[in-house]
Design a protein around this motif. Sequence first.
Motif, short mmCIF file in Angstrom:
data_model
loop_
_atom_site.label_atom_id
_atom_site.label_comp_id
_atom_site.label_asym_id
_atom_site.label_seq_id
_atom_site.Cartn_x
_atom_site.Cartn_y
_atom_site.Cartn_z
N LEU A 96 49.36 47.21 45.72
CA LEU A 96 50.34 45.97 45.84
C LEU A 96 50.69 45.36 47.28
N PRO A 97 51.08 46.46 48.06
CA PRO A 97 51.56 46.13 49.40
C PRO A 97 50.44 45.08 50.39
N SER A 98 49.40 45.71 50.12
CA SER A 98 48.27 44.92 50.85
C SER A 98 47.71 43.74 49.88
N GLY A 99 47.74 43.69 48.67
CA GLY A 99 47.26 42.53 48.12
C GLY A 99 45.68 42.74 47.81
N LYS A 100 45.14 44.15 48.08
CA LYS A 100 43.75 44.53 48.12
C LYS A 100 43.19 45.18 46.72
N VAL A 101 41.89 44.71 46.49
CA VAL A 101 41.23 45.77 45.41
C VAL A 101 40.68 46.99 46.17
N THR A 102 41.04 48.08 45.65
CA THR A 102 40.93 49.35 46.36
C THR A 102 39.83 50.01 45.71
N ARG A 103 39.73 49.63 44.17
CA ARG A 103 38.28 50.41 43.47
C ARG A 103 38.38 49.59 42.33
N HIS A 104 37.09 49.39 41.83
CA HIS A 104 36.90 48.89 40.74
C HIS A 104 35.76 49.41 39.86
N PHE A 105 35.56 49.52 38.45
CA PHE A 105 34.45 50.37 37.94
C PHE A 105 34.30 49.95 36.47
N SER A 106 33.11 49.91 35.84
CA SER A 106 32.85 49.50 34.48
C SER A 106 33.88 50.64 33.61
N ALA A 107 34.41 49.99 32.39
CA ALA A 107 35.21 50.97 31.39
C ALA A 107 34.20 51.72 30.63
N GLY A 108 32.86 51.51 30.74
CA GLY A 108 31.77 52.06 30.07
C GLY A 108 31.75 52.19 28.84
N GLU A 152 42.39 37.99 43.73
CA GLU A 152 41.01 37.48 43.15
C GLU A 152 40.44 38.53 42.40
N LEU A 153 40.16 38.61 41.10
CA LEU A 153 39.45 39.49 40.39
C LEU A 153 37.84 38.81 40.06
N LYS A 154 37.51 37.82 40.31
CA LYS A 154 36.17 37.13 40.12
C LYS A 154 35.27 37.91 41.11
N GLY A 155 34.11 38.35 40.34
CA GLY A 155 32.91 39.05 41.24
C GLY A 155 32.97 40.43 41.17
N LEU A 156 33.79 40.87 40.43
CA LEU A 156 33.94 42.47 40.38
C LEU A 156 33.01 43.12 39.09
N ALA A 157 33.13 42.37 38.06
CA ALA A 157 32.32 43.05 36.83
C ALA A 157 30.91 42.89 36.78
N THR A 158 30.27 43.55 36.25
CA THR A 158 28.70 43.36 36.15
C THR A 158 28.56 42.58 34.92
N ILE A 159 29.65 42.45 33.82
CA ILE A 159 29.36 41.50 32.75
C ILE A 159 30.42 40.33 33.03
N VAL A 160 29.51 39.26 33.36
CA VAL A 160 30.22 37.87 33.46
C VAL A 160 31.07 37.96 34.83
N PRO A 161 30.45 38.35 35.75
CA PRO A 161 31.36 38.45 36.94
C PRO A 161 32.12 37.22 37.26
N GLU A 162 31.50 35.97 37.11
CA GLU A 162 32.12 34.75 37.44
C GLU A 162 33.44 34.23 36.71
N ASP A 163 33.60 35.05 35.51
CA ASP A 163 34.69 34.62 34.68
C ASP A 163 35.54 36.08 34.39
N ALA A 164 36.69 36.17 35.28
CA ALA A 164 37.36 37.46 35.04
C ALA A 164 38.14 37.30 34.01
N GLU A 165 38.35 38.31 33.27
CA GLU A 165 39.42 38.10 32.09
C GLU A 165 40.37 39.30 31.95
N PRO A 166 41.32 39.24 33.17
CA PRO A 166 42.18 40.33 33.03
C PRO A 166 43.02 40.26 31.92
N GLU A 167 43.59 41.32 31.31
CA GLU A 167 44.25 41.70 30.14
C GLU A 167 45.74 42.20 30.33
#
Length: 776
Positions: free
Chosen positions: A252-264, A212-227
């Motif tokens: 990938l082995p654990s399927g966990k998001v280990t870090r996330h950040f704004s692209a600035g 799940e990638l929803k809830g990570l970003a500060t810009i529209v966190p409820e709608d993740a738009e991975p590219e």
Amino acid sequence: MKKSAVALAACVALSGLLVACGGDDDSAADTPSVSNPGKFFNRVATFTVCSQVGASCEDSTPTAAEIVAASEDGMTLVYTNSLKGEVGFVDITDPASPKALGHLAMGGEPTSVTVLGGHALVAVNTSASFTNASGKLVVVDIAKRSLITEIALGGQPDSVARSKDGKYVAVVIENERDEGVNKGALPQAPSGYLTIVDTVGAPTAWKTRVVELKGLATIVPEDAEPEYVAINEDNVAVVTLQENNHIALVDLPSGKVTRHFSAGAVTLSQVDLTDAPRPNNVSLTETQANRLREPDGVTWISSSQFATANEGDWNGGSRGFTIFNTDGTVAYDAGNSLEHLVARIGHTNDKRSDAKGNEPENVAFGRFDGTDYLFVASERSSVLAVYDMGQKNQPVFKQVLPAALAPEGLLAIPSRNLVIAASENDDRATSSTLRSALNIYQYQSASAAYPTIQSTHRADGTPIPWSALSGLVAAPSGAVVYGIDDSFFRGNRIFEIDTGVKPARLQREIRITDPNGKIAALAALLPAAKDANAFDATDLAALVNADGSVNLDPEGISLASGGGFWIASEGAGTVGEAARPVLSANLVFKLSATGVVEDIVQLPADVNAKQQRFGFEGIAESNGKLVVAFQRAWAGETMARIGVYDLSAKTWQFMFYPLDAVTSPNKGWVGLSDITALGNGRFLVVERDNQGGPDARIKKLYRIDLTGVANGATLSKTLVRDVLPDLRATKGLVVEKIEGLAVLASGEVLLVNDNDGVDENSGETWLFSLGKLNLN
């Protein structure tokens, strides 16, 4: 976002091109990269996707080559063709002679492809609508070009990548927004996510997991738009969330998001933010503060750093690329350097200036013969910028490579010294040159073949922007030629180009101006009322801008014997055709050496009455006369005119030039493009069709002799050279418009093509040297 203190430093110069540099070094690679100044990448072939349908590409069905992958041995390419719902296969055993191997239907829209073992893994969009999204991963046997199995993905896939150890495949599920809803604003359900495929055992046994990638970003966190997604050697996937301006790292082995950040964001200075047309066109004087990067393509350059192509989509696009550390800090940002690069080589797409400029779409990385290189694909300027990555955090510009229109997918194949770019735009139905293609480049012990022209700096340190070169004329001695831009731009300019260096150096710009009111004086002699079938005072007044610069359609240029220049400006519109009313006449302008209008020559009224939209194309002065080439036949005539204006008597005579018959399978027309004087009443002309790529058939130089030819007579012509083989030697799609011709004092013949201001054009500009030809 925290940034390295020198991340935005700029100033490394290489091969006369200004490039950005900067960063700090906090670790060393296990095997240091070594620069190789004696080797460059050059295009060795272009494979047109239409050749999968028929070798001669006579089918006008639009195709695409969007994303490309290669078999494990690097001998077979697999590309996605979303427009036809298929993947295509190409044999590149001999990279200079790629061969079509056929195509395979995917049962949906293929969006991306990667290769694992003998299998191509194709992400396919099967969505019924934006809100009812679905997709699948199709496993294809490359050798047999057959389907093995399909794996449901649950949503609309975009990018797909495999791990180096072959244990995992990561698929970005974008669930893209509908740009027709609320002007494309987010949020729009459903949200996107990442799917991990555990590739253990046979493909039929592969299992999937959702991250799940929803809830990570500060810009529209409820709608993740991975590219886009890329995987490093530690099995960490980096995922760009473009519209969210965010980046996530997934173990990938654990399927966990280990870090996330704004692209600035980036503040860009000395860029062009205003579209053509306007008096000065490309103007690198504007500033764009806090522009969101909104990255698209991404590639790892080490286990701790990755590079992004900052294309932008919803509300951003910083026109460059960035190197990130995995802790989210910026090690390097290209700033305005890509915008300046494309301006310097004539590839600025001014119709995109107010949007995202050159739009870096994708990035790729590879080590070639001990040297690490980063490749950045510009979608709107249709080039690949290549950087030597030997110094950590300090990319050094190596070279720029031309590509077919809109490169999207990039692939480095270091084991074969090859780089592949997939260019997706194809529209033969409305254009003679737009064909989607795979561009094949090889790392060689050779100099860079492109660009053939690049500009020097203006006083403010920015490059002289140029494009849409039309006519060409040689200086009386040496290797200098003068070119001119056409009506794609307002505020026309003459360019001084030194062809004695490689690439040729565009070293001076001369703005055409009318401070003495010569155009206004002519307007006073014309009818004031608007007439759709004639050139009037209103039309003429529109030629002059508030700053005194002028808006012509210069198609030909010649040196004036008394100093300065003659310019042949093509008229606009056709007499008697309501859809194309006459907006300007075919006029000859005498200019001073500094570009000031000194005199204007008109055609006789009875000739103007026959005007068609294809008029003046070239001009030459010889023995007290101006000789002007008309592109094609005018009303009631069957041949193109050659006009001869006596400078002393101020009278016109006209001869008729027999054009070659149309031979292209795409039909079109044949016309004249330029003319240059050879002396003793002889002239060299360019005759061409309006076809490019695989449809091009007629690109020729003919000699004509006006000696003793009577007014109204038909000329004879002698073939000097068929230049189609010269155009094909670029290994790209044949350029359509060879519009500039010059003969140096040494006898060397030069040709240049018009790139249409990079408007629905790849922007390639080739200055061809044909050597010394037999012109007698």
